[in-house]
Design a protein around this motif. Structure first.
Motif, PDB file in Angstrom:
ATOM      1  N   THR A  13       0.818  -1.222   0.000  1.00  0.00           N
ATOM      2  CA  THR A  13       0.000   0.000   0.000  1.00  0.00           C
ATOM      3  C   THR A  13       0.846   1.263   0.000  1.00  0.00           C
ATOM      4  O   THR A  13       0.614   2.176  -0.807  1.00  0.00           O
ATOM      5  CB  THR A  13      -0.933   0.015   1.228  1.00  0.00           C
ATOM      6  N   TYR A  14       1.844   1.312   0.889  1.00  0.00           N
ATOM      7  CA  TYR A  14       2.571   2.566   1.100  1.00  0.00           C
ATOM      8  C   TYR A  14       3.866   2.670   0.301  1.00  0.00           C
ATOM      9  O   TYR A  14       4.314   3.787   0.019  1.00  0.00           O
ATOM     10  CB  TYR A  14       2.868   2.745   2.587  1.00  0.00           C
ATOM     11  N   ARG A  15       4.458   1.527  -0.055  1.00  0.00           N
ATOM     12  CA  ARG A  15       5.704   1.597  -0.814  1.00  0.00           C
ATOM     13  C   ARG A  15       5.494   1.298  -2.296  1.00  0.00           C
ATOM     14  O   ARG A  15       5.879   2.106  -3.154  1.00  0.00           O
ATOM     15  CB  ARG A  15       6.739   0.632  -0.207  1.00  0.00           C
ATOM     16  N   LEU A  19       0.636   5.088  -1.732  1.00  0.00           N
ATOM     17  CA  LEU A  19      -0.530   5.815  -1.234  1.00  0.00           C
ATOM     18  C   LEU A  19      -0.187   6.524   0.069  1.00  0.00           C
ATOM     19  O   LEU A  19       0.630   6.038   0.856  1.00  0.00           O
ATOM     20  CB  LEU A  19      -1.695   4.852  -1.017  1.00  0.00           C
ATOM     21  N   ASP A  20      -0.799   7.651   0.292  1.00  0.00           N
ATOM     22  CA  ASP A  20      -0.522   8.438   1.490  1.00  0.00           C
ATOM     23  C   ASP A  20      -1.203   7.814   2.702  1.00  0.00           C
ATOM     24  O   ASP A  20      -2.432   7.623   2.695  1.00  0.00           O
ATOM     25  CB  ASP A  20      -1.021   9.874   1.322  1.00  0.00           C
ATOM     26  N   PRO A  21      -0.431   7.499   3.763  1.00  0.00           N
ATOM     27  CA  PRO A  21      -1.029   6.924   4.970  1.00  0.00           C
ATOM     28  C   PRO A  21      -2.079   7.859   5.562  1.00  0.00           C
ATOM     29  O   PRO A  21      -1.921   9.078   5.564  1.00  0.00           O
ATOM     30  CB  PRO A  21       0.172   6.770   5.914  1.00  0.00           C
ATOM     31  N   GLY A  22      -3.155   7.285   6.068  1.00  0.00           N
ATOM     32  CA  GLY A  22      -4.205   8.069   6.689  1.00  0.00           C
ATOM     33  C   GLY A  22      -5.325   8.476   5.760  1.00  0.00           C
ATOM     34  O   GLY A  22      -6.382   8.905   6.233  1.00  0.00           O
ATOM     35  N   VAL A  29      -7.488   0.196   0.730  1.00  0.00           N
ATOM     36  CA  VAL A  29      -6.571  -0.693   0.011  1.00  0.00           C
ATOM     37  C   VAL A  29      -5.795  -1.559   0.990  1.00  0.00           C
ATOM     38  O   VAL A  29      -5.625  -2.769   0.785  1.00  0.00           O
ATOM     39  CB  VAL A  29      -5.610   0.118  -0.873  1.00  0.00           C
ATOM     40  N   HIS A  30      -5.311  -0.953   2.077  1.00  0.00           N
ATOM     41  CA  HIS A  30      -4.562  -1.701   3.094  1.00  0.00           C
ATOM     42  C   HIS A  30      -5.434  -2.812   3.679  1.00  0.00           C
ATOM     43  O   HIS A  30      -4.988  -3.954   3.849  1.00  0.00           O
ATOM     44  CB  HIS A  30      -4.102  -0.743   4.183  1.00  0.00           C
TER      45      HIS A  30
END
Length: 321
Positions: A13-15, A19-22, A29-30
């Motif tokens: 998701t983040y790498r 996507l921007d966390p939060g 997606v997470h």
């Protein structure tokens, strides 16, 4: 092992997707990645282990053991097993199929299926550490009670006709296991065949359910519940149960929400009714259960659970006021 799934979801998701966390999209997606990977791994492992078990214990022997004991003991064992298995309702579906294939009565099986997502030892420990052992014990007792009553009621009404026909057609007794004493290789091939058969039947329902749950998880605000299910609302408990319907989580995942609701003054009974509704009465769960249960039994189960959760909430609000 379970820590692998959040790590995988973080990485993708983040790498990988950056996507921007939060953000709501990132949360959805997470959720989808973590639950998809976790549920399918659990499905495969559970069905494979049960396939191996089927080669070791004849279904008629299982049936004889159950019939040789009181039905009450069967219900107690079912809800106890449901309470100590840390699986969500998605993972309970293959166990449900396996129980019926083994000849275990529908009522006993449903007692397990209702209890399993509601109560597990991991959730109990976390709940106790967050809000105290008193509430944790109350939650466990009510969860076991709902599962026990639901199983007995389904058994008394003889609702076997509302189970999908293919479940009865692939009962263990009708599946040929090679040889009188198959070797390890034959047992493994049989178990893997069970994985392909059962997972192949329900994978689409699982994906649909997780997809709905992920979308709702990412885009439904939590403060909505405290606003409409507070102590000033005389219909707070039914509202809490209704508000839990479109959500999707396991007993562990809903605990932080319950903590926030209690902190904002939502009564204990209302909070527990909401927790139970989210865990056991969500559309994603019923989409998955549709693969093994006919619509009539799904409607019956939904009405019973909704009424049971409202009754539990009203009772606990009266006791804890």
């Amino acid at each position: 092992m379970l820590a692998l799934f959040p790590w995988l979801a973080d990485a993708l998701t983040y790498r990988l997707l950056a996507l921007d966390p939060g953000t709501r999209l990132a949360e959805a997606v997470h959720f989808f990645i973590e639950d998809t990977s976790k549920i399918f791994v659990l499905l495969i492992l559970i069905v494979f282990v049960m396939g191996l078990f089927r080669t070791l214990l004849a279904p008629e022997r299982v049936r004889q053991i159950l019939e040789g004991r009181s039905r009450a003991l069967g219900y107690v064992l079912a809800v106890t097993l449901g309470a100590v298995t840390p699986f969500c309702s998605c993972s309970s579906v293959p166990l449900f199929i396996g129980f019926l294939e083994a000849g275990i009565p529908l009522g006993v099986t449903m007692a397990f299926l209702i209890t399993s997502p509601l109560v597990n030892e991991v959730a109990v420990v976390i709940l106790a550490s967050v809000v105290g052992w008193k509430l944790a014990v109350v939650y466990v007792a009510t969860g076991l009670g709902v599962g026990l009553i639901g199983g007995v009621l389904i058994d008394r009404l003889r609702l076997e006709r509302w189970v999908e026909g293919y479940v009865w057609q692939i009962r263990m007794g009708a599946v040929a296991v090679p040889g009188q004493a198959p070797g390890l290789g034959a047992r493994v091939r049989y178990a893997w065949g069970e994985v392909r058969d059962i997972v192949g039947r329900i994978w689409l329902y699982v994906l649909i359910g997780i997809g709905i749950g992920a979308a709702l998880h990412g885009y439904v605000p939590q403060d909505l519940f405290a606003r409409y299910a507070g102590p000033e609302n005389p219909f707070a408990v039914p509202v809490a149960v209704l508000m839990g319907l479109p959500l999707y989580s396991n007993a562990t995942g809903i605990i932080p929400v319950a903590e926030a609701l209690l902190a904002k003054g939502v009564p204990v009974g209302t909070t527990i009714a909401f927790m139970m509704s989210v865990v056991a009465l969500s559309p994603p769960e019923f989409i998955m259960l549709r693969k093994v249960l006919k619509p009539a039994l799904l409607v019956f189960l939904g009405i019973f659970l909704a009424l049971a959760f409202v009754a539990v909430g009203l009772l606990l609000n009266g006791l804890f006021m």
